[in-house]
Write an enzyme that holds these catalytic residues in place. Structure first.
Site, PDB file in Angstrom:
ATOM      1  CG  HIS A  10       1.806 -10.973  42.194  1.00  0.00           C
ATOM      2  ND1 HIS A  10       2.010  -9.660  42.523  1.00  0.00           N
ATOM      3  CD2 HIS A  10       1.989 -11.046  40.846  1.00  0.00           C
ATOM      4  CE1 HIS A  10       2.288  -8.964  41.441  1.00  0.00           C
ATOM      5  NE2 HIS A  10       2.284  -9.787  40.405  1.00  0.00           N
TER       6      HIS A  10
ATOM      7  CG  ASP B 144     -23.863 -16.997  52.845  1.00  0.00           C
ATOM      8  OD1 ASP B 144     -23.965 -16.510  51.683  1.00  0.00           O
ATOM      9  OD2 ASP B 144     -23.642 -16.296  53.845  1.00  0.00           O
TER      10      ASP B 144
ATOM     11  CB  CYS C 179     -20.921 -15.080  51.916  1.00  0.00           C
ATOM     12  SG  CYS C 179     -19.570 -14.024  52.473  1.00  0.00           S
ATOM     13  N   GLY C 180     -22.525 -12.743  51.213  1.00  0.00           N
ATOM     14  CA  GLY C 180     -22.977 -11.380  51.002  1.00  0.00           C
ATOM     15  C   GLY C 180     -21.843 -10.417  50.700  1.00  0.00           C
ATOM     16  CB  THR C 181     -19.227  -8.879  52.623  1.00  0.00           C
ATOM     17  OG1 THR C 181     -18.815  -9.893  53.548  1.00  0.00           O
ATOM     18  CG2 THR C 181     -20.355  -8.042  53.201  1.00  0.00           C
TER      19      THR C 181
ATOM     20  CG  HIS D 235       5.407 -13.749  42.854  1.00  0.00           C
ATOM     21  ND1 HIS D 235       5.108 -12.631  43.602  1.00  0.00           N
ATOM     22  CD2 HIS D 235       5.576 -13.305  41.590  1.00  0.00           C
ATOM     23  CE1 HIS D 235       5.084 -11.558  42.821  1.00  0.00           C
ATOM     24  NE2 HIS D 235       5.383 -11.947  41.594  1.00  0.00           N
TER      25      HIS D 235
END
Length: 147
Positions: free
Chosen positions: A97, A7, A64-66, A133
């Site tokens: 994993h 974004d 994105c930002g975070t 796994h």
């Protein structure tokens, strides 16, 4: 082929990561956004996730930002295991994993240098193929019933 998208919050970091992929000789498909103008992360999270889930692209990178919203969006697409990573150890572990097929990062969390190292770690680390796994990944999939 790597699917990549972001974004507006990840626009600038995505530009740097695409340059880095080119230096690696890694083919990629850019799913946008096209400008740093405000836009909605789910649009790009879904586009990249659908490209990976369909087999059009082998892996994906989302920013994105975070990294939180775009990773949540990607993980709604069946067959996607998107991991939000802010360090190289997490990128390595999620490939070994979890066989994660999309990397998510937060442009407001990691800088360009670290992001490039995270991308390299994610792309260069193979899945371990350990039975434990494989078993655990199958338990993530919809329809799994614990015994």
């Amino acid at each position: 082929m790597i699917a990549i998208g972001s974004d507006h919050g990840g626009y600038e970091l995505r530009q740097e990561i695409m340059k880095h992929l080119e230096k690696r000789g890694q083919e990629y498909k850019d799913f946008g956004c096209d400008t740093p103008a405000s836009t909605d992360y789910p649009i790009y999270g879904k586009k990249v996730a659908e490209a990976v889930a369909s087999g059009e692209c082998e892996k994906g990178i989302l920013i994105c930002g975070t990294g939180i919203g775009i990773s949540i969006t990607a993980n709604k697409v069946p067959g996607i295991r998107c991991a939000l990573c802010g360090d190289c150890f997490s990128a390595q572990a999620t490939r070994e994993h979890n066989d994660a097929n999309i990397l998510a990062m937060g442009a407001r969390v990691v800088g360009v240098g670290l992001a490039e190292k995270i991308v390299d770690t994610f792309l260069d680390t193979p899945f371990s193929n350990d039975e434990r796994h494989i078993r655990r990944i199958s338990q993530i999939e919809p329809g799994y019933e614990p015994k």
